[in-house]
Motif scaffolding. Structure first.
Motif, PDB file in Angstrom:
ATOM      1  N   CYS A  10      22.861  49.136  38.707  1.00 50.63           N
ATOM      2  CA  CYS A  10      23.912  49.574  39.633  1.00 50.63           C
ATOM      3  C   CYS A  10      24.696  48.379  40.183  1.00 50.63           C
ATOM      4  O   CYS A  10      25.915  48.474  40.396  1.00 50.63           O
ATOM      5  N   CYS A  11      24.015  47.266  40.391  1.00 50.73           N
ATOM      6  CA  CYS A  11      24.709  46.072  40.879  1.00 50.73           C
ATOM      7  C   CYS A  11      25.721  45.556  39.858  1.00 50.73           C
ATOM      8  O   CYS A  11      26.774  45.026  40.232  1.00 50.73           O
ATOM      9  N   THR A  12      25.407  45.694  38.569  1.00 48.18           N
ATOM     10  CA  THR A  12      26.372  45.253  37.557  1.00 48.18           C
ATOM     11  C   THR A  12      27.663  46.063  37.630  1.00 48.18           C
ATOM     12  O   THR A  12      28.756  45.508  37.456  1.00 48.18           O
ATOM     13  N   LEU A  13      27.559  47.355  37.890  1.00 45.52           N
ATOM     14  CA  LEU A  13      28.765  48.182  38.028  1.00 45.52           C
ATOM     15  C   LEU A  13      29.574  47.769  39.250  1.00 45.52           C
ATOM     16  O   LEU A  13      30.810  47.748  39.207  1.00 45.52           O
ATOM     17  N   LEU A  14      28.885  47.440  40.340  1.00 46.55           N
ATOM     18  CA  LEU A  14      29.591  46.974  41.531  1.00 46.55           C
ATOM     19  C   LEU A  14      30.284  45.635  41.274  1.00 46.55           C
ATOM     20  O   LEU A  14      31.415  45.401  41.724  1.00 46.55           O
ATOM     21  N   CYS A  15      29.619  44.758  40.534  1.00 49.45           N
ATOM     22  CA  CYS A  15      30.199  43.443  40.241  1.00 49.45           C
ATOM     23  C   CYS A  15      31.451  43.564  39.379  1.00 49.45           C
ATOM     24  O   CYS A  15      32.399  42.781  39.537  1.00 49.45           O
ATOM     25  N   ILE A  16      31.469  44.516  38.450  1.00 47.31           N
ATOM     26  CA  ILE A  16      32.649  44.689  37.595  1.00 47.31           C
ATOM     27  C   ILE A  16      33.878  45.004  38.432  1.00 47.31           C
ATOM     28  O   ILE A  16      34.981  44.496  38.181  1.00 47.31           O
ATOM     29  N   ILE A  17      33.708  45.831  39.450  1.00 48.40           N
ATOM     30  CA  ILE A  17      34.840  46.185  40.322  1.00 48.40           C
ATOM     31  C   ILE A  17      35.273  44.980  41.154  1.00 48.40           C
ATOM     32  O   ILE A  17      36.462  44.688  41.293  1.00 48.40           O
ATOM     33  N   CYS A  18      34.293  44.238  41.699  1.00 48.88           N
ATOM     34  CA  CYS A  18      34.620  43.116  42.586  1.00 48.88           C
ATOM     35  C   CYS A  18      35.233  41.943  41.826  1.00 48.88           C
ATOM     36  O   CYS A  18      36.010  41.166  42.405  1.00 48.88           O
ATOM     37  N   LEU A  19      34.901  41.786  40.551  1.00 52.08           N
ATOM     38  CA  LEU A  19      35.427  40.653  39.797  1.00 52.08           C
ATOM     39  C   LEU A  19      36.940  40.707  39.649  1.00 52.08           C
ATOM     40  O   LEU A  19      37.578  39.663  39.453  1.00 52.08           O
ATOM     41  N   LEU A  20      37.509  41.894  39.724  1.00 50.27           N
ATOM     42  CA  LEU A  20      38.958  42.019  39.594  1.00 50.27           C
ATOM     43  C   LEU A  20      39.692  41.387  40.768  1.00 50.27           C
ATOM     44  O   LEU A  20      40.904  41.145  40.687  1.00 50.27           O
ATOM     45  N   LEU A  21      38.992  41.121  41.863  1.00 50.88           N
ATOM     46  CA  LEU A  21      39.624  40.541  43.043  1.00 50.88           C
ATOM     47  C   LEU A  21      39.649  39.016  43.018  1.00 50.88           C
ATOM     48  O   LEU A  21      40.275  38.398  43.872  1.00 50.88           O
ATOM     49  N   LEU A  22      38.965  38.392  42.049  1.00 47.73           N
ATOM     50  CA  LEU A  22      38.870  36.940  42.013  1.00 47.73           C
ATOM     51  C   LEU A  22      40.111  36.315  41.388  1.00 47.73           C
ATOM     52  O   LEU A  22      40.759  36.921  40.533  1.00 47.73           O
ATOM     53  N   PRO A  23      40.452  35.086  41.774  1.00 41.22           N
ATOM     54  CA  PRO A  23      41.582  34.383  41.144  1.00 41.22           C
ATOM     55  C   PRO A  23      41.168  33.789  39.802  1.00 41.22           C
ATOM     56  O   PRO A  23      39.983  33.784  39.448  1.00 41.22           O
ATOM     57  N   GLU A  24      42.126  33.272  39.064  1.00 43.88           N
ATOM     58  CA  GLU A  24      41.859  32.610  37.786  1.00 43.88           C
ATOM     59  C   GLU A  24      42.054  31.099  37.969  1.00 43.88           C
ATOM     60  O   GLU A  24      43.176  30.617  38.102  1.00 43.88           O
ATOM     61  N   PRO A  25      40.973  30.318  37.973  1.00 44.46           N
ATOM     62  CA  PRO A  25      41.107  28.876  38.242  1.00 44.46           C
ATOM     63  C   PRO A  25      41.319  28.008  37.005  1.00 44.46           C
ATOM     64  O   PRO A  25      41.365  26.777  37.136  1.00 44.46           O
ATOM     65  N   ARG A  26      41.450  28.586  35.833  1.00 46.40           N
ATOM     66  CA  ARG A  26      41.585  27.764  34.631  1.00 46.40           C
ATOM     67  C   ARG A  26      42.874  26.940  34.680  1.00 46.40           C
ATOM     68  O   ARG A  26      43.960  27.474  34.910  1.00 46.40           O
ATOM     69  N   GLY A  27      42.756  25.647  34.452  1.00 50.09           N
ATOM     70  CA  GLY A  27      43.905  24.772  34.442  1.00 50.09           C
ATOM     71  C   GLY A  27      44.499  24.484  35.800  1.00 50.09           C
ATOM     72  O   GLY A  27      45.551  23.847  35.884  1.00 50.09           O
ATOM     73  N   GLN A  28      43.864  24.937  36.879  1.00 48.83           N
ATOM     74  CA  GLN A  28      44.403  24.750  38.220  1.00 48.83           C
ATOM     75  C   GLN A  28      43.720  23.561  38.888  1.00 48.83           C
ATOM     76  O   GLN A  28      42.547  23.288  38.651  1.00 48.83           O
ATOM     77  N   PRO A  29      44.427  22.831  39.747  1.00 50.26           N
ATOM     78  CA  PRO A  29      43.774  21.764  40.507  1.00 50.26           C
ATOM     79  C   PRO A  29      42.755  22.322  41.493  1.00 50.26           C
ATOM     80  O   PRO A  29      42.897  23.436  41.985  1.00 50.26           O
ATOM     81  N   LEU A  30      41.727  21.547  41.744  1.00 54.37           N
ATOM     82  CA  LEU A  30      40.700  21.991  42.679  1.00 54.37           C
ATOM     83  C   LEU A  30      41.269  22.066  44.091  1.00 54.37           C
ATOM     84  O   LEU A  30      42.006  21.171  44.518  1.00 54.37           O
ATOM     85  N   PRO A  31      40.956  23.106  44.843  1.00 53.30           N
ATOM     86  CA  PRO A  31      41.371  23.146  46.256  1.00 53.30           C
ATOM     87  C   PRO A  31      40.616  22.088  47.047  1.00 53.30           C
ATOM     88  O   PRO A  31      39.431  21.846  46.810  1.00 53.30           O
ATOM     89  N   GLU A  32      41.305  21.478  47.984  1.00 58.18           N
ATOM     90  CA  GLU A  32      40.706  20.382  48.742  1.00 58.18           C
ATOM     91  C   GLU A  32      40.331  20.782  50.167  1.00 58.18           C
ATOM     92  O   GLU A  32      39.266  20.429  50.646  1.00 58.18           O
ATOM     93  N   SER A  33      41.189  21.520  50.850  1.00 54.89           N
ATOM     94  CA  SER A  33      40.947  21.913  52.236  1.00 54.89           C
ATOM     95  C   SER A  33      40.712  23.423  52.312  1.00 54.89           C
ATOM     96  O   SER A  33      40.887  24.155  51.328  1.00 54.89           O
TER      97      SER A  33
END
Length: 621
Positions: free
Chosen positions: A547-570
């Motif tokens: 059941c947790c895997t199903l919940l994670c699938i929904i929540c993952l759509l809210l994350l940003p895509e950090p590929r090729g992006q500079p690391l946040p500093e502050s």
């Protein structure tokens, strides 16, 4: 190593990309630290700052990912092999032996007495009672009872003696074995939490050196334990220090790399850790039948002694430049930047970007440290970290469910140990090999979402559809789905940790990564808990994580895509690092331009004039 990411880097999270955005951010204080990259500046920001843009300005002016950074990354790879030895030492130090009844009891009890020696295969037998007698009887789970005065314990894991056989931790003392397994994992959980906060407050280098020193002290002390209580206590502190060592190396490796190299450099370390898992049986075999000491003591000394090679890191491994700049340790940063430029053969006298010139103007500022607790005042950052914590917990927790389903309870102990151990190691190697092209094609979020979907499908099919199949076919499909589930859940765990390191700001990266790694430790802790309860409640355990895997699938759509992006500093950088819209920036600006009409007449027009215009137009029609 994997090829570097080919995605084009994004601008800074707080960078204005259009005049509309510039007007919206001109009055905010963070807009002064993060200027727009399109050449326009607002009246409140006459000169763009370069020091906050470490990936875009500071590191390129010092030679980029040059010789100095590559040498330091290699130094972070070497301990990964030794950490792999320690993480998988429990499979040999605490392995369950084959048990043979040598001398049965013949007193006045109604135990079923076996005159010849009886071998109890599998794990150490459980305690059984028969009638109202007070004697001890031990069974193999198939109804055979053997009341014994003396047991013969034989290991099949490369050693001739380990902790279990040394102190006879079988039957009514078997719970002490699970306590010893708990101690290392619980120590790791506390280590990730505490050392992560210390890495943000005091720096990565002090945590690294302290962890190395205390790993040597507590790790070597474990080999001289006189009882299982001392062994478990020292293993707790060993796990605590190993956690600090692994976390500081992970953070340093991430912060040394430019965006295109972060994932490939991290995956090399993952390969070396899996290499430690593959080499561990051979190391255990070399420690067998040592003349002066017990085998398990020699094995513990052998896997801890290589950390002596890290003692010179006190002098050759510097503090993270990214952390120094993010926390405004500008005086220390100046000396380090000059050293890096010299190692990378960059002439600082003709440096055109002006980074060193701006640094000279900031030397009077005092350092500013940030604690992970301040994450709670953010709006988006804490949600992203919580989602990744649940992902890592689910990945490692359900991995044990698949591993338990894969094991054949009818197999011989020798085959059960070595076959399953090498199967899990082979799955880990295949996972690392598959992650490289998958993340390169789909990105971090797409790869994590794909592997989580595969994990959910494998879990649900194993729980549901197999009840309608025949026994023989059921077993084959169960093993197949278990292998697929172990493969995908291991990928989810690796990506969740790496994802957190990329989206967490530098000022709290140690604490954020410590939370995700501690959640992974809680997931791994479910394995000895289930073993302690003799696998009771295993099906419910699997259902909860499914059941947790199903919940994670929904929540993952809210994350940003950090590929090729500079690391946040502050914290401000991490707060604005959110999921991008479905429309491309060009399409979004075009849509805003099409709807940009002149509504000035509407504000100047009264309700009566609008009513008169409507009435006139109605009657004229």
């Amino acid at each position: 190593p994997c090829p570097p990411d080919t995605a084009s880097p994004r601008g800074h999270p707080l960078v204005a990309s259009s005049p509309l955005t510039m007007r919206a951010t001109a009055g905010r204080p963070e807009a002064q630290d993060h200027p727009p990259e399109n050449g326009f500046t607002s009246l409140d920001n006459p000169a763009p700052r370069l020091l906050p843009h470490i990936d875009g300005s500071v590191l390129p002016s010092l030679g980029g990912f040059g010789k100095h950074q590559k040498q330091l990354v290699v130094l972070t790879w070497i301990p990964a092999l030794f950490i792999g030895f320690s993480h998988f030492s429990d499979y040999f130090l605490l392995a369950q032996p084959n048990v043979t009844c040598v001398q049965p009891l013949t007193n006045e009890t109604n135990w079923t007495v076996a005159s010849p020696p009886v071998t109890v295969t599998g794990a150490a037998p459980a305690l059984h009672f028969k009638g109202n007698n007070t004697g001890e009887g031990y069974g193999d789970g198939s109804g055979l009872l053997c009341a014994c005065k003396q047991w013969k314990l034989e290991l099949q894991t490369g050693l001739s003696q380990n902790v279990v056989t040394k102190w006879n931790l079988v039957c009514d003392s078997a719970w002490k074995v699970h306590t010893a397994k708990f101690s290392l994992l619980v120590g790791s959980i506390f280590g990730y939490l505490v050392m992560g906060v210390m890495a943000d407050w005091f720096g990565r280098h002090p945590v690294l050196i302290l962890s190395v020193l205390f790993v040597l002290v507590f790790g070597l002390s474990v080999a001289f334990s006189v009882n299982v209580t001392m062994f478990s206590t020292l293993r707790f502190f060993e796990g605590f220090c190993l956690a600090g060592l692994a976390l500081s190396l992970y953070v340093l490796r991430i912060e040394l790399c430019l965006p295109g190299w972060r994932f490939s450099m991290t995956m090399v370390a993952s390969f070396l850790m899996v290499g430690g898992q593959l080499l561990m049986p051979g190391v255990a075999a070399l420690c067998r039948n040592w003349p002066d000491r017990d085998d398990w003591q020699v094995l513990q000394i052998v896997i801890i002694s290589p950390f002596v090679l890290m003692l010179p890191y006190v002098w050759i491994f510097p503090e993270s430049l990214r952390w120094l700049l993010a926390t405004k340790h500008y005086r220390r940063s100046k000396a380090m930047m000059l050293h890096i430029a010299k190692k990378n053969q960059v002439d600082t006298t003709t440096e055109p970007s002006g980074v060193l010139t701006e640094l000279e103007q900031e030397l009077h500022k005092q350092p500013q440290r940030t604690c992970i607790v301040k994450m709670m005042s953010t709006r988006n950052l804490w949600k992203n970290i919580v989602v990744l914590c649940v992902n890592s917990l689910t990945g490692y927790g359900i991995h044990h469910c698949f591993a338990r389903s894969m094991m054949d309870p009818e197999a011989q102990p020798t085959a059960l140990c070595h076959a399953d151990y090498y199967t899990m190691a082979g799955i880990a190697v295949a996972t690392c090999l598959a992650l490289c092209p998958a993340v390169g094609l789909m990105g971090r979020r797409g790869g994590l979402l794909t592997f989580m979907i595969i994990t959910a499908l494998a879990s649900l099919l194993q729980l549901g559809l197999l009840n309608f199949l025949r026994d023989t076919l059921n077993r084959k499909f169960s093993v197949a789905f278990s292998i697929i589930g172990m493969f995908s859940s291991h990928a989810v765990s690796i990506l969740s940790i790496f994802f957190c390191a990329e989206i967490t700001p530098t000022v709290i990266r140690g604490g954020g990564l410590g939370l995700v790694l501690a959640s992974a430790g809680f997931g791994m802790l479910t394995a000895p808990i289930m073993e302690l309860h003799n696998q009771k409640g295993y099906f419910l355990h699997h259902v909860i994580f499914a059941c947790c895997t199903l919940l994670c699938i929904i929540c993952l759509l809210l994350l940003p895509e950090p590929r090729g992006q500079p690391l946040p500093e502050s914290l401000a950088d991490g707060e604005t690092f959110t999921r991008q819209t479905l429309l491309h920036p060009g399409e979004q600006h075009l849509l805003l331009a099409k709807t940009d009409r002149d509504y000035s007449r509407v504000h100047d027009t009264s309700f009566d004039s609008l009513k008169e215009d409507f009435t006139a137009s109605y009657f004229s029609s």
